[in-house]
Design an enzyme around this catalytic site. Sequence first.
Site, PDB file in Angstrom:
ATOM      1  CE  LYS A  48      52.233  45.734  23.528  1.00 37.60           C
ATOM      2  NZ  LYS A  48      52.353  47.154  23.198  1.00 37.60           N
TER       3      LYS A  48
HETATM    4  N1  PMP Z   1      51.611  44.595  29.850  1.00 37.14           N
HETATM    5  C1  PMP Z   1      52.402  43.783  29.138  1.00 37.14           C
HETATM    6  C2  PMP Z   1      52.644  42.391  29.623  1.00 37.14           C
HETATM    7  C3  PMP Z   1      53.011  44.245  27.951  1.00 37.14           C
HETATM    8  O1  PMP Z   1      53.811  43.413  27.241  1.00 37.14           O
HETATM    9  C4  PMP Z   1      52.782  45.572  27.550  1.00 37.14           C
HETATM   10  C5  PMP Z   1      53.442  46.080  26.296  1.00 37.14           C
HETATM   11  N2  PMP Z   1      54.808  46.399  26.395  1.00 37.14           N
HETATM   12  C6  PMP Z   1      51.960  46.399  28.346  1.00 37.14           C
HETATM   13  C7  PMP Z   1      51.391  45.869  29.478  1.00 37.14           C
HETATM   14  C8  PMP Z   1      51.733  47.842  28.012  1.00 37.14           C
HETATM   15  O2  PMP Z   1      50.988  48.036  26.825  1.00 37.14           O
HETATM   16  P1  PMP Z   1      51.330  49.263  25.914  1.00 37.14           P
HETATM   17  O3  PMP Z   1      52.601  48.964  25.195  1.00 37.14           O
HETATM   18  O4  PMP Z   1      50.162  49.333  24.967  1.00 37.14           O
HETATM   19  O5  PMP Z   1      51.469  50.478  26.755  1.00 37.14           O
END
Ligand code: PMP
Length: 345
Positions: A48
């Site tokens: 993120k």
């Molecule tokens: N793994 C974790 C620990 C996350 O916090 C997130 C984001 N919500 C994701 C995977 C998935 O990433 P994305 O939001 O880019 O699909």
Amino acid sequence: MNSQSYMYPNLLNLIGKTPLIKLNKIALNFKGTYLAKWEAFNPGHSNKDRIALHIIQTLEEQCAINEETTIIETTSGNTGFSLAMVAIIKGYRCVLAVNSKCSDDKINMLRALGAEVYVCPANVKADDPRSYHQIAKKLLNETKNSIYINQYFNELNVQAHYKTTGPEIWNQTEGKITHLVACSGTGGTISGCAKYLKKMNPSIKIIGVDAYGSVLKKYHETSELDPNEIYPYRIEGLGKNHIPSTTNFELIDEFIKVSDEKSAYMARKITKEEGIFVGYTSGAAFEAVRLLNKKNKFSNKDCIVVVFPDHGSRYLSKIYNEKWMLDQGFNQYNILEKQSKVEYI
Ligand code: PMP
């Protein structure tokens, strides 16, 4: 920075360019080569960081924010951590609405980084006034000069991964990648990577990982948002009870669902066998790999990149805590886990 220098102007210069690591023991019985894109190498310890930096930088370029702006977001924790980190360095106020599924560790970290945190109930519909989506909207209306990052509906989320994660994976594998396996939450990571990778080689297969209790897999297969698919689950950060516009379903070849329990044990197994201290969704992603192997999905020639989104230290009070595991009724694999090289099915 030139190669002689050991100094970075600030932490933001360290975002991205994360390592790709070959998985050895954990993939011993599987066909193909498995490479983990280890996103905890970002300074905020997750994927993120990339979107926080890209979104805020783009808003600055567009003069959509100034030093008085309050940044507001809904987050399962990691986006909040990254936004809070970027906000500190750039000097913005950061207000976050998180759901109560978020571990205490994560909430404490957000507060440590100076964010104002509102904890909202997890198991309510997105349009419920108590949901973290609605609370964020309320905060936005009530706060002068505020901006809603809205990661689930912000195309800059996808663009961050199209511009950075996708090209990194392509270059690090020298174009040899055949499959990408990634958890889908907002879908930003998988969609941005998929867009770049399929542009470079349309035959690369993109596999999304979804949770039991989430609507994504069924929506992908039927274009129907089935409310019967929605029920509580424990993995934080993947799956959804609504359809984010940041998920490009057309670029995803297949979704696979994984269980809370097996994903938790898989995360612990990766940590013990590879020494990579992974978070819950890394376990989920590799649990999907295990299920795909059971279905003979891969051949020895395949090069499978698995995204490991964050660091295990965020889950010390959950999947790495024996009491929490037992409280969830997760004890089925305890004995097997203690034996080395046991392939649990
Ligand atoms: N793994 C974790 C620990 C996350 O916090 C997130 C984001 N919500 C994701 C995977 C998935 O990433 P994305 O939001 O880019 O699909």
